[in-house]
Design an enzyme around this catalytic site. Structure first.
Site, mmCIF file in Angstrom:
data_model
loop_
_atom_site.group_PDB
_atom_site.id
_atom_site.type_symbol
_atom_site.label_atom_id
_atom_site.label_comp_id
_atom_site.label_asym_id
_atom_site.label_seq_id
_atom_site.Cartn_x
_atom_site.Cartn_y
_atom_site.Cartn_z
ATOM 1 N N LYS A 115 39.529 40.078 -28.631
ATOM 2 C CA LYS A 115 38.878 41.343 -28.258
ATOM 3 C C LYS A 115 37.803 41.789 -29.252
ATOM 4 O O LYS A 115 36.839 42.436 -28.851
ATOM 5 C CB LYS A 115 39.919 42.447 -28.063
ATOM 6 C CG LYS A 115 40.767 42.205 -26.820
ATOM 7 C CD LYS A 115 41.687 43.363 -26.511
ATOM 8 C CE LYS A 115 42.606 42.949 -25.369
ATOM 9 N NZ LYS A 115 43.134 44.038 -24.608
ATOM 10 N N GLU A 199 39.652 51.137 -32.199
ATOM 11 C CA GLU A 199 38.492 51.689 -31.491
ATOM 12 C C GLU A 199 38.766 53.138 -31.155
ATOM 13 O O GLU A 199 39.907 53.585 -31.148
ATOM 14 C CB GLU A 199 38.134 50.857 -30.251
ATOM 15 C CG GLU A 199 39.167 50.839 -29.157
ATOM 16 C CD GLU A 199 38.730 50.015 -27.944
ATOM 17 O OE1 GLU A 199 38.099 48.966 -28.109
ATOM 18 O OE2 GLU A 199 39.032 50.444 -26.824
ATOM 19 N N ARG A 291 39.641 35.091 -15.736
ATOM 20 C CA ARG A 291 40.546 34.467 -14.756
ATOM 21 C C ARG A 291 40.490 35.267 -13.468
ATOM 22 O O ARG A 291 39.845 36.304 -13.409
ATOM 23 C CB ARG A 291 41.969 34.531 -15.297
ATOM 24 C CG ARG A 291 42.329 35.980 -15.616
ATOM 25 C CD ARG A 291 43.746 36.160 -16.088
ATOM 26 N NE ARG A 291 43.904 37.402 -16.830
ATOM 27 C CZ ARG A 291 44.175 38.582 -16.288
ATOM 28 N NH1 ARG A 291 44.312 38.708 -14.984
ATOM 29 N NH2 ARG A 291 44.288 39.654 -17.034
HETATM 30 P P1 ADP Z 1 45.168 42.027 -14.202
HETATM 31 O O1 ADP Z 1 44.240 42.340 -15.335
HETATM 32 O O2 ADP Z 1 44.840 40.863 -13.363
HETATM 33 O O3 ADP Z 1 45.515 43.239 -13.476
HETATM 34 P P2 ADP Z 1 47.473 42.065 -15.833
HETATM 35 O O4 ADP Z 1 46.830 42.586 -17.070
HETATM 36 O O5 ADP Z 1 48.412 42.929 -15.100
HETATM 37 O O6 ADP Z 1 46.420 41.466 -14.865
HETATM 38 O O7 ADP Z 1 48.147 40.680 -16.185
HETATM 39 C C1 ADP Z 1 48.421 39.719 -15.179
HETATM 40 C C2 ADP Z 1 49.606 38.921 -15.594
HETATM 41 O O8 ADP Z 1 49.329 38.199 -16.762
HETATM 42 C C3 ADP Z 1 50.805 39.760 -15.886
HETATM 43 O O9 ADP Z 1 51.929 39.042 -15.467
HETATM 44 C C4 ADP Z 1 50.762 39.919 -17.402
HETATM 45 O O10 ADP Z 1 52.058 40.146 -17.905
HETATM 46 C C5 ADP Z 1 50.197 38.582 -17.810
HETATM 47 N N1 ADP Z 1 49.359 38.605 -19.010
HETATM 48 C C6 ADP Z 1 48.127 39.113 -19.146
HETATM 49 N N2 ADP Z 1 47.629 38.912 -20.370
HETATM 50 C C7 ADP Z 1 48.583 38.226 -21.050
HETATM 51 C C8 ADP Z 1 48.667 37.695 -22.390
HETATM 52 N N3 ADP Z 1 47.698 37.800 -23.277
HETATM 53 N N4 ADP Z 1 49.797 37.059 -22.727
HETATM 54 C C9 ADP Z 1 50.791 36.940 -21.851
HETATM 55 N N5 ADP Z 1 50.768 37.395 -20.592
HETATM 56 C C10 ADP Z 1 49.687 38.034 -20.186
HETATM 57 P P1 ADP Z 2 44.852 44.652 -21.726
HETATM 58 O O1 ADP Z 2 44.250 43.415 -22.315
HETATM 59 O O2 ADP Z 2 46.285 44.808 -22.024
HETATM 60 O O3 ADP Z 2 44.487 44.826 -20.291
HETATM 61 P P2 ADP Z 2 42.858 46.695 -22.342
HETATM 62 O O4 ADP Z 2 42.067 46.654 -23.602
HETATM 63 O O5 ADP Z 2 42.174 46.261 -21.099
HETATM 64 O O6 ADP Z 2 44.180 45.836 -22.556
HETATM 65 O O7 ADP Z 2 43.460 48.157 -22.138
HETATM 66 C C1 ADP Z 2 44.463 48.432 -21.182
HETATM 67 C C2 ADP Z 2 44.473 49.922 -20.845
HETATM 68 O O8 ADP Z 2 44.658 50.714 -22.035
HETATM 69 C C3 ADP Z 2 43.180 50.442 -20.247
HETATM 70 O O9 ADP Z 2 43.113 50.244 -18.862
HETATM 71 C C4 ADP Z 2 43.235 51.916 -20.621
HETATM 72 O O10 ADP Z 2 44.069 52.644 -19.757
HETATM 73 C C5 ADP Z 2 43.872 51.900 -21.991
HETATM 74 N N1 ADP Z 2 42.852 51.868 -23.055
HETATM 75 C C6 ADP Z 2 42.418 50.779 -23.704
HETATM 76 N N2 ADP Z 2 41.471 51.091 -24.620
HETATM 77 C C7 ADP Z 2 41.293 52.423 -24.568
HETATM 78 C C8 ADP Z 2 40.469 53.371 -25.287
HETATM 79 N N3 ADP Z 2 39.641 52.991 -26.241
HETATM 80 N N4 ADP Z 2 40.570 54.673 -24.948
HETATM 81 C C9 ADP Z 2 41.429 55.082 -23.983
HETATM 82 N N5 ADP Z 2 42.221 54.253 -23.281
HETATM 83 C C10 ADP Z 2 42.172 52.932 -23.558
#
Ligand code: ADP
Ligand code: ADP
Ligand code: MG
Length: 472
Positions: A115, A199, A291
């Site tokens: 990230k 952040e 993906r």
């Molecule tokens: P999307 O962004 O497609 O909505 P999610 O964030 O819900 O997907 O993740 C999709 C699937 O992949 C879930 O089963 C989640 O637990 C798994 N997943 C996502 N990122 C990771 C990671 N870095 N390591 C392990 N599992 C992950």
């Molecule tokens: P993941 O890889 O688990 O999907 P993200 O970085 O996409 O992680 O963040 C997942 C969720 O966390 C976002 O959809 C949002 O709701 C919250 N989030 C992440 N970063 C921020 C931020 N800087 N400020 C507020 N909410 C955040």
């Protein structure tokens, strides 16, 4: 065109990919753990192979999967989502053995999976990024100093995090100190890497993400956006396409940004660029998912583009069939992630045997699932057991259709999040399309949905009772 694909996944997404293969005249090869012997993807694929007794790690065995793909005469591997889908080492192993990995190149996966690297790459490409640490944090002192500069609240994040895990909001220096150790230990356990960064926390943002497609001939296009603001603990529950909270100018702007982002890193195949939208209408790049996503379905519904088919075509070296101006969208689509969890009992997993199941149907309804009557949901995997997708020409009609479809669905033997979603659909703020990522947490009827009070609620009730007694 490809002739035979190994699907390195399970559950509904494996079934989804098998369906795309069937329509394209491509043979599909399924893999399964012993716990998945009776899973639907095993029955639906042209061939299926048991790959081990350990329920999780067998799906993650890179070299065994590559060997199996070669031994069964496959020319490609589709990783789905989760598991190995964002594993650069897997993409590289495929390439080294002359197998096509259906996704972007290993280097892009590696860069975007980190990230902090992704933030730096996007900053360099001119995208708006939330203020934060330059790179990963060296120490808790470093964290406190950066937080002081950018101002509280801040988000402490695992550099290699995903699936909503490894993220903590910190409102004070004390909280940051406490969370620092926690997030590092969480990240080490879940992702095998201890790196964290900071952040600025965008308070109550909307989560807006853009679907993109890119081929190996320099063509990149976007398929509009999805609004994934309805979340619980940073995990998506309900997704909507397009966002009913954007105007047309914002829609064009964000679509353009996503294309710039993809081009700047030499992206190929399907991907998603995630943004946060603040109360002042400003967008910030959040992360890129390299993906197919769980919620790709709603984009397919509004645009008519089969994203999995495009992934396979692009991987085979073909050009995208559409120009940006040919991507038209129609109406609204909503996806409900039906989880095997008990919303009345703190969303505790509710695995077991499905005594009876029938899918909802009728106009504007799609169900992606791998369950069937008599199926026993193994306890080892994700709790999402089905996705119900509804669509209609207007937002109001899409909501009505959602209510109808969720009631139409028959799913007995386990507890699910369906009643919880019906409650959300009835909420006046949801109906007028005004919600942010705090929607669930800030609505008493949703947060107190559980019969059992949450520990922090209980603690404050007890504290109040104690205070009133000592006052006597
Ligand atoms: P999307 O962004 O497609 O909505 P999610 O964030 O819900 O997907 O993740 C999709 C699937 O992949 C879930 O089963 C989640 O637990 C798994 N997943 C996502 N990122 C990771 C990671 N870095 N390591 C392990 N599992 C992950
Ligand atoms: P993941 O890889 O688990 O999907 P993200 O970085 O996409 O992680 O963040 C997942 C969720 O966390 C976002 O959809 C949002 O709701 C919250 N989030 C992440 N970063 C921020 C931020 N800087 N400020 C507020 N909410 C955040
Ligand atoms: Mg994300």
């Amino acid at each position: 065109m490809l002739r035979k694909i190994l699907i390195a996944n399970r559950g509904e997404i494996a079934v989804r990919i098998i369906r795309a293969c069937a329509e394209m005249g491509i043979r599909s090869v399924a893999i399964y753990s012993e716990a998945d012997r009776f899973a639907l993807h095993v029955k639906k694929a042209d061939e299926a192979y048991c790959i081990g007794s350990e329920p999780m790690s067998c799906y993650l065995n890179i070299y065994a999967l590559v060997d199996l793909a070669l031994a069964t005469g496959c020319d490609a591997i589709h990783p789905g989502y989760g598991f190995l889908s964002e594993n650069a080492q897997f993409a590289r192993a495929c390439k080294e053995r002359r197998l096509i990995f259906i996704g972007p190149g290993a280097d892009v996966i590696h860069r975007m999976g980190d990230k902090t690297e992704a933030r730096n790459a996007m900053k360099a490409a001119g995208l708006p990024v939330t203020p934060g640490s330059e790179g990963n944090l060296d120490s808790v002192e470093d964290a406190l100093e950066v937080a002081e500069q950018i101002g509280y609240p801040v988000m402490l994040k695992a550099t290699s995090g995903g699936g909503g895990r490894g993220i903590r909001r910190c409102d004070t220096a004390d909280e940051l100190k406490r969370n620092y150790v926690r997030v590092i230990s969480e990240a080490t356990k879940a992702f095998g890497r201890a790196d964290v960064f900071l952040e600025k926390c965008i308070v109550n943002p909307r989560h807006i993400e853009v679907q993109i497609l890119a081929d190996h001939h320099g063509n990149v296009l976007h398929l509009y956006e999805r609004d994934c603001s309805i979340q619980r603990r940073n995990q998506k529950l309900i997704e909507i396409a397009p966002s009913p909270q954007l105007d047309e100018a914002q829609r064009q702007y964000i679509g353009g940004l996503a294309v710039i982002a993809a081009k700047s890193v030499g992206y190929t195949n399907a991907g998603t660029v995630e943004f946060l939208l603040d109360d002042n209408g400003r967008f910030y790049f959040m992360e890129m998912n390299t993906r197919v996503q769980v919620e790709h379905t709603i984009t397919e519904t509004i645009t008519g583009v089969d994203i999995v088919e495009e992934q396979i075509r692009v991987a085979a070296g073909l050009r995208l069939r559409y120009k940006q101006e040919e991507i038209v969208r129609r109406g609204y689509a909503i996806q409900f992630r039906i989880n095997a969890e008990d919303p009345k009992n703190s969303f505790l997993p509710s695995f077991g045997r499905i005594s009876r199941y029938y899918a909802p149907g009728g106009p504007g309804v799609r169900t992606d699932t791998a369950i069937y009557t008599g199926y026993e949901i193994p306890p080892f995997y994700d709790s999402m057991v089905a996705k119900v997708i509804v669509s209609a020409l207007t937002w109001e009609d899409a909501i009505k259709r959602g209510e109808r479809a969720l009631r139409d669905m028959g799913l007995f033997g386990i507890k699910t999040t369906i009643p919880y979603y019906l409650r959300i659909l009835r909420h006046p703020q949801f109906r007028v399309a005004k919600f942010n990522t705090g929607f669930v947490e800030q609505n008493p009827t949703l947060i107190n949905y559980s019969d059992k009070p949450r520990p922090e609620v209980l603690a404050s009730v007890i504290a109040a009772a104690m205070a009133s007694h000592t006052g006597l």
